[in-house]
Design a protein around this motif. Sequence first.
Motif, PDB file in Angstrom:
ATOM      1  N   ASN A 120      46.050  36.674  37.379  1.00 35.38           N
ATOM      2  CA  ASN A 120      45.696  35.541  36.517  1.00 35.38           C
ATOM      3  C   ASN A 120      46.728  34.418  36.584  1.00 35.38           C
ATOM      4  OD1 ASN A 120      43.316  36.806  34.997  1.00 35.38           O
ATOM      5  ND2 ASN A 120      44.911  38.360  34.963  1.00 35.38           N
ATOM      6  N   GLU A 121      46.251  33.259  36.999  1.00 36.82           N
ATOM      7  CA  GLU A 121      47.069  32.057  37.168  1.00 36.82           C
ATOM      8  C   GLU A 121      48.113  32.273  38.292  1.00 36.82           C
ATOM      9  OE1 GLU A 121      46.313  29.139  35.900  1.00 36.82           O
ATOM     10  OE2 GLU A 121      44.696  29.974  34.695  1.00 36.82           O
ATOM     11  N   ARG A 122      48.649  31.160  38.763  1.00 33.45           N
ATOM     12  CA  ARG A 122      49.572  31.219  39.921  1.00 33.45           C
ATOM     13  C   ARG A 122      50.743  32.158  39.657  1.00 33.45           C
ATOM     14  NH1 ARG A 122      47.676  26.175  40.267  1.00 33.45           N
ATOM     15  NH2 ARG A 122      46.665  25.719  42.253  1.00 33.45           N
ATOM     16  N   ALA A 123      51.309  32.058  38.460  1.00 34.10           N
ATOM     17  CA  ALA A 123      52.474  32.892  38.145  1.00 34.10           C
ATOM     18  C   ALA A 123      52.113  34.373  38.116  1.00 34.10           C
ATOM     19  CB  ALA A 123      53.070  32.467  36.804  1.00 34.10           C
ATOM     20  N   GLY A 124      50.824  34.650  37.909  1.00 30.60           N
ATOM     21  CA  GLY A 124      50.348  36.038  37.893  1.00 30.60           C
ATOM     22  C   GLY A 124      49.856  36.503  39.253  1.00 30.60           C
ATOM     23  N   GLY A 125      50.003  35.642  40.267  1.00 30.74           N
ATOM     24  CA  GLY A 125      49.623  36.040  41.624  1.00 30.74           C
ATOM     25  C   GLY A 125      48.230  35.605  42.039  1.00 30.74           C
ATOM     26  N   GLN A 126      47.538  34.851  41.169  1.00 31.83           N
ATOM     27  CA  GLN A 126      46.169  34.430  41.507  1.00 31.83           C
ATOM     28  C   GLN A 126      46.193  33.282  42.516  1.00 31.83           C
ATOM     29  OE1 GLN A 126      43.743  33.174  38.145  1.00 31.83           O
ATOM     30  NE2 GLN A 126      41.840  33.421  39.317  1.00 31.83           N
ATOM     31  N   VAL A 127      45.344  33.418  43.544  1.00 21.27           N
ATOM     32  CA  VAL A 127      45.246  32.398  44.589  1.00 21.27           C
ATOM     33  C   VAL A 127      43.867  31.731  44.559  1.00 21.27           C
ATOM     34  CG1 VAL A 127      45.290  32.011  47.091  1.00 21.27           C
ATOM     35  CG2 VAL A 127      46.932  33.589  46.056  1.00 21.27           C
ATOM     36  N   VAL A 128      42.839  32.531  44.313  1.00 25.09           N
ATOM     37  CA  VAL A 128      41.474  31.985  44.225  1.00 25.09           C
ATOM     38  C   VAL A 128      41.076  31.991  42.747  1.00 25.09           C
ATOM     39  CG1 VAL A 128      39.070  32.252  44.906  1.00 25.09           C
ATOM     40  CG2 VAL A 128      40.889  32.816  46.536  1.00 25.09           C
ATOM     41  N   PHE A 129      40.688  30.813  42.251  1.00 32.68           N
ATOM     42  CA  PHE A 129      40.506  30.649  40.802  1.00 32.68           C
ATOM     43  C   PHE A 129      39.054  30.838  40.357  1.00 32.68           C
ATOM     44  CE2 PHE A 129      44.592  28.921  41.839  1.00 32.68           C
ATOM     45  CZ  PHE A 129      45.392  29.503  40.859  1.00 32.68           C
ATOM     46  N   HIS A 130      38.526  31.999  40.752  1.00 30.21           N
ATOM     47  CA  HIS A 130      37.264  32.526  40.205  1.00 30.21           C
ATOM     48  C   HIS A 130      37.595  33.985  39.915  1.00 30.21           C
ATOM     49  CE1 HIS A 130      32.715  32.786  40.006  1.00 30.21           C
ATOM     50  NE2 HIS A 130      33.059  34.061  40.068  1.00 30.21           N
ATOM     51  N   LEU A 131      37.388  34.413  38.678  1.00 27.71           N
ATOM     52  CA  LEU A 131      37.744  35.778  38.268  1.00 27.71           C
ATOM     53  C   LEU A 131      37.336  36.795  39.337  1.00 27.71           C
ATOM     54  CD1 LEU A 131      38.596  37.831  35.994  1.00 27.71           C
ATOM     55  CD2 LEU A 131      36.187  37.821  35.309  1.00 27.71           C
ATOM     56  N   HIS A 132      38.262  37.670  39.743  1.00 25.25           N
ATOM     57  CA  HIS A 132      37.905  38.718  40.699  1.00 25.25           C
ATOM     58  C   HIS A 132      38.788  39.941  40.513  1.00 25.25           C
ATOM     59  CE1 HIS A 132      40.875  36.108  42.710  1.00 25.25           C
ATOM     60  NE2 HIS A 132      41.326  37.211  43.277  1.00 25.25           N
ATOM     61  N   TYR A 133      38.194  41.076  40.842  1.00 26.04           N
ATOM     62  CA  TYR A 133      38.876  42.370  40.808  1.00 26.04           C
ATOM     63  C   TYR A 133      38.976  42.889  42.230  1.00 26.04           C
ATOM     64  CZ  TYR A 133      37.892  42.320  35.817  1.00 26.04           C
ATOM     65  OH  TYR A 133      37.835  41.972  34.493  1.00 26.04           O
ATOM     66  N   HIS A 134      40.174  43.329  42.613  1.00 26.07           N
ATOM     67  CA  HIS A 134      40.369  43.968  43.908  1.00 26.07           C
ATOM     68  C   HIS A 134      40.124  45.469  43.731  1.00 26.07           C
ATOM     69  CE1 HIS A 134      42.694  40.510  45.707  1.00 26.07           C
ATOM     70  NE2 HIS A 134      42.900  40.260  44.423  1.00 26.07           N
ATOM     71  N   VAL A 135      39.331  46.058  44.615  1.00 20.81           N
ATOM     72  CA  VAL A 135      39.128  47.508  44.641  1.00 20.81           C
ATOM     73  C   VAL A 135      39.706  48.009  45.966  1.00 20.81           C
ATOM     74  CG1 VAL A 135      37.456  49.397  44.550  1.00 20.81           C
ATOM     75  CG2 VAL A 135      37.029  47.286  43.252  1.00 20.81           C
ATOM     76  N   LEU A 136      40.793  48.779  45.854  1.00 24.40           N
ATOM     77  CA  LEU A 136      41.575  49.165  47.035  1.00 24.40           C
ATOM     78  C   LEU A 136      41.572  50.682  47.212  1.00 24.40           C
ATOM     79  CD1 LEU A 136      44.232  46.704  45.849  1.00 24.40           C
ATOM     80  CD2 LEU A 136      43.472  46.607  48.214  1.00 24.40           C
ATOM     81  N   PRO A 137      40.865  51.180  48.229  1.00 24.95           N
ATOM     82  CA  PRO A 137      40.894  52.624  48.487  1.00 24.95           C
ATOM     83  C   PRO A 137      42.297  53.059  48.918  1.00 24.95           C
ATOM     84  CG  PRO A 137      39.078  51.550  49.673  1.00 24.95           C
ATOM     85  CD  PRO A 137      39.950  50.466  49.138  1.00 24.95           C
ATOM     86  N   ARG A 138      42.774  54.187  48.407  1.00 25.89           N
ATOM     87  CA  ARG A 138      44.156  54.624  48.682  1.00 25.89           C
ATOM     88  C   ARG A 138      44.191  56.062  49.204  1.00 25.89           C
ATOM     89  NH1 ARG A 138      47.982  51.531  46.142  1.00 25.89           N
ATOM     90  NH2 ARG A 138      49.285  52.394  47.816  1.00 25.89           N
ATOM     91  N   HIS A 139      45.193  56.299  50.012  1.00 23.94           N
ATOM     92  CA  HIS A 139      45.472  57.640  50.525  1.00 23.94           C
ATOM     93  C   HIS A 139      46.947  57.935  50.276  1.00 23.94           C
ATOM     94  CE1 HIS A 139      41.810  56.435  52.682  1.00 23.94           C
ATOM     95  NE2 HIS A 139      41.505  57.704  52.580  1.00 23.94           N
TER      96      HIS A 139
END
Length: 146
Positions: A95-114
């Motif tokens: 959220n917001e630049r300071a929070g690491g946001q680059v694209v300013f449309h709400l989004h959730y990353h889903v990252l498969p992990r091993h």
Amino acid sequence: MSDALDAYDSDNIFAKILRGQMTAHTVFEDAMTFAFMDIMPRADGHCLVIPKTPARNIFDASAEQLATCMLTVQLISRAARLAFAAEGITIQQFNERAGGQVVFHLHYHVLPRHAGVSLRPHTGQMEKTEILSANADKLRAALAKL
Ligand code: 5GP
């Protein structure tokens, strides 16, 4: 810091994808949400979930946008576990630049992990379209089995 948030910019990349002005590897959509492959994946099968309606981030999102996105995040997480034999899933949302946001449309990353496999850094390198397409196919096939 000003109390005012910047307004939603309807020319952001994800708004263009929603309008069909830019292509994306679609994984899932319903009335309220849309899921597609991240073009610079930080893990194999990295997928993004967004609301179809405008929201800049967590600060201006409606309860309906948050609730429907989270249900789709859960669905994609379950599919990703099957599709990529993931041992875990990391969910990220900035959220917001300071929070690491680059694209300013709400989004959730889903990252498969091993176990023992770190997330790749943000390299700015785009993934090959064949790989994004193959991973989207795997996720759609897994969704059909849920
Ligand atoms: P964030 O705003 O959460 O920091 O990151 C935005 C994410 O969008 C990044 O993971 C980046 O790889 C992804 N991204 C940026 N541009 C595009 C694009 O044109 N298409 C797709 N599918 N993903 C993008």
